[in-house]
Write an enzyme that holds these catalytic residues in place. Structure first.
Site, short mmCIF file in Angstrom:
data_model
loop_
_atom_site.label_atom_id
_atom_site.label_comp_id
_atom_site.label_asym_id
_atom_site.label_seq_id
_atom_site.Cartn_x
_atom_site.Cartn_y
_atom_site.Cartn_z
CE LYS A 198 39.52 36.09 35.33
NZ LYS A 198 39.99 34.84 35.94
CG ASP A 204 38.45 32.52 37.92
OD1 ASP A 204 38.03 33.67 37.66
OD2 ASP A 204 39.55 32.10 37.52
#
Length: 660
Positions: free
Chosen positions: A30, A213
């Site tokens: 990610k 995030d």
């Protein structure tokens, strides 16, 4: 530029047509997606780096992201980006819009111990459990954007009743100090943007694209802030994983994933399911385990790393035996595989489980580092001393002023500080500066005013000497003058006071040595004190040592070999979660633990534990059965080793012993 990414990663990077949710499974890359997307937007789409913000949850994650971006873009563009935590962004907004929220730009951010002291004084009750409970309750309300007038309707027990009663006075006291708590850093911008459309437009103009995030860890206030900044056009990419939502206890709301779909019907959902970390045996167990939870989004992790070693399940008699078992297994595994100590982690549900493990590791001379515990700089006694040093360096540091002038006590209490705070607010000056103005005497009783000014003169004299005298000399004099050791002995239990004083001595001796070695005065050292985190534990990642961590602290990390201990009913899942029907979050916590392992995973459990002075039999955690087949039990219940396995192990050992 994107050739090294897999197809879903490339899609996530290039999608710019609206709001985007990237469901990033454990170990699926990610951070790579976020950093590559930033570079793509600047270099390929022509967005100005100054208008892009990447928001994380920890300073460490922000630093890592900034470092990675620095390798993908030119230095000038990388510097112009906003890469920070939610709370750091909140600080920027509140500082720039201070007048609109009724604060001066140099407002103070009060820490937990400061807040608990305020609550203790407001309530007239020094009971630490009660003050912690009240502070935690008010924090929860602020995270959910519940104001004092609404909180009275949320009372459910004694602590929430006390919290609702104190909440208005607590807010008034913070503002009198020209201070905010951690939760205000999100709540104040949200309130500002609701009430001041021009301020909201200003910030939407500054931050035209947002990347968030660990989206599953957002609370309701953080989601509202994201929604306000993104507006209806939804120029954002949120990256998260509902299977790793483990922070409900501190206000995170996994329901925010649902809200995203409701508020943005055009939301593009992209799944990252290829795992670059673990073997398929580990991933199969993790997938089978988490399938027992109700799902917002279906996804299945897979890997190209092959099947891998079977997951080991080892039963021990009790925690002492469990710790010995782990130490012996780890030593044998390291010898057999010629690995490093830093390749191993021992993970557990609660910090209290670490003590017996630490004892056995020391006994076996296995080096280790402990994370998820308290930072050295977070210790109250170190913060007390730092408040004096910070105030010497910067008289406008109200947080340091409040802590230093009340530790030890000098006859200056909350009423005096509130009056001084109100006066300083009208003068738009710091508490320190305001205390020396003639008008201060009209707001503060003469005796208290004299005490405050005497303290101020002392700090100023130290600050002048700090430019030329040795750090060691001044620090020793400071400790003697304020009588800190005697105050510790009066205000704490003897053993606690001795421990705190030892920590203070370590800190002072270290700063003194640092001053001599680097030829720096105390003033020089204070200016860079925030950078001296080497005092904490150095760089844990580089040390060749086994990592001990709670499951919560392990999130985002990975190791070749993981030992997950205490996997029993009542421990994991925790008894409180079983009683409150919150086992799903505990299952996600187990999932996080399992997916930290790259090559091997060993799960241990005890047959009995001591609870409240009596020894009780305990059951294996339900999560072990939920991990499906492919687990191998060791110990007395283990199936016998086959002749082929025995011969292979013996041959392997002989080969290793024969090596030079």
């Amino acid at each position: 530029m994107l050739s090294h990414l897999n197809a879903p990663q490339r899609e996530a990077v290039k999608y710019m047509d609206g709001p985007c949710l990237v469901l990033a499974g454990a170990g699926s890359g990610k951070t790579r997606v976020i950093t590559q997307k930033i570079a793509w937007m600047v270099q390929e789409c022509g967005l100005d780096a100054r208008n892009i913000a990447a928001i994380t949850f920890t300073n460490k994650a922000a630093r890592e992201m900034q470092e990675r971006i620095g390798k993908l873009m030119d230095a000038r563009s990388a510097r112009q980006l906003t890469v920070c935590t939610f709370h750091a962004l909140g600080v920027r907004i509140v500082r720039q819009e201070a007048k609109l929220v009724g604060l001066k730009p140099q407002f103070s951010i009060l820490d937990t111990s400061d807040l608990q002291q305020i609550i203790a004084e407001l309530s007239g009750n020094a009971d630490k459990v009660l003050t912690r409970g009240i502070q935690w309750t008010i924090s929860g309300w602020k995270n959910a954007l519940i104001p004092p007038e609404e909180a009275v309707k949320r009372v459910t027990d004694e602590i929430s009743h006390a919290a609702a009663k104190l909440y208005p006075a607590y807010e008034k006291t913070l503002r009198a100090y020209q201070g905010v708590d951690f939760d205000d850093l999100i709540a104040l911008p949200v309130r500002l943007f609701e009430q001041e459309p021009e301020a909201l437009q200003r910030w939407r103009g500054k931050l035209r694209y947002l990347l968030v995030d660990e989206y599953q860890d957002t609370n309701r206030a953080q989601y509202k802030l994201l929604r306000q900044l993104a507006g209806d056009r939804g120029a954002f990419t949120a990256v998260g994983d509902d299977d790793q939502a483990i922070y409900a206890w501190r206000g995170a709301d996994v329901e925010n994933l649902n809200l995203l779909q409701q508020d943005y019907p055009r939301l593009r959902v992209i799944k990252l399911e290829q795992n670059y970390r673990s073997s398929n045996r580990i991933l199969n167990a993790a997938n089978t385990l988490i399938a027992n939870n109700a799902k917002l989004f279906e996804k299945t992790l897979w890997s190209e790393h092959g099947l891998g070693e079977p997951i080991q399940i080892a039963l021990a008699r009790d925690p002492d035996h469990e710790a010995e078992l782990v130490a012996m297994k780890l030593t044998a595994h390291k010898f057999e595989h010629k690995s490093h100590f830093r390749d191993y982690a021992i993970l557990y549900r609660g910090n209290h489980q670490a003590r017996v493990i630490e004892q056995q590791l020391r006994h076996h001379r296995i080096p280790y580092v402990l994370s998820g515990g308290q930072s050295f700089f977070d210790r109250a006694e170190i913060r007390d001393l730092l408040s004096y040093l910070r105030l010497m360096a910067n008289e406008d540091d109200d947080l340091a002023f409040i802590r230093a002038i009340t530790t030890p006590r000098r006859g200056v209490g909350a009423a005096t500080l509130e009056a001084l705070g109100n006066y300083a607010g009208t003068r738009h000056s710091s508490l320190f500066t305001a205390s020396f103005e003639e008008g201060a005497a009209e707001h503060i009783p003469a005796r208290q005013c004299e005490a405050v000014r005497k303290f101020g003169h002392y700090i100023r004299s130290l600050a002048q000497r700090a430019h030329k005298e040795s750090a060691g000399t001044l620090l020793e004099e400071l400790l003697r003058t304020i009588g800190y050791e005697a105050w510790l002995m009066e205000s704490c239990e003897v053993k606690e006071a001795e421990t705190k004083w030892r920590n203070v001595r370590d800190f002072v001796d270290w700063l003194s040595r640092k001053g001599e070695q680097d030829q720096k005065t105390l003033h020089d050292l204070v200016q860079t004190i925030a950078l001296i985190n080497m005092l904490d534990k150095g760089n844990e990642e580089e040390a060749d040592a086994v990592q001990l961590a709670t499951l919560h602290a392990s999130k985002g990390l990975e190791w070749p070999h993981v030992y997950l201990i205490g996997v029993e009913e009542g421990m994991l899942p925790h008894q409180g979660s079983i009683d409150e029907d919150k086992v799903e979050e505990e299952r996600r916590l187990m999932y996080v633990g399992v997916t930290r392992a790259q090559r091997s995973l060993t799960i241990t459990a005890c047959e009995q534990r001591r609870y409240g002075g009596e020894v009780r039999a305990v059951e294996l955690s339900r999560f072990i059965d939920e991990m499906g087949d492919g687990l191998r039990r060791t110990g007395k219940d283990a199936p016998p080793v086959t002749q082929e396995e025995g011969r292979a192990r013996l041959a392997n050992l002989k080969a290793m012993l024969g090596r030079k």
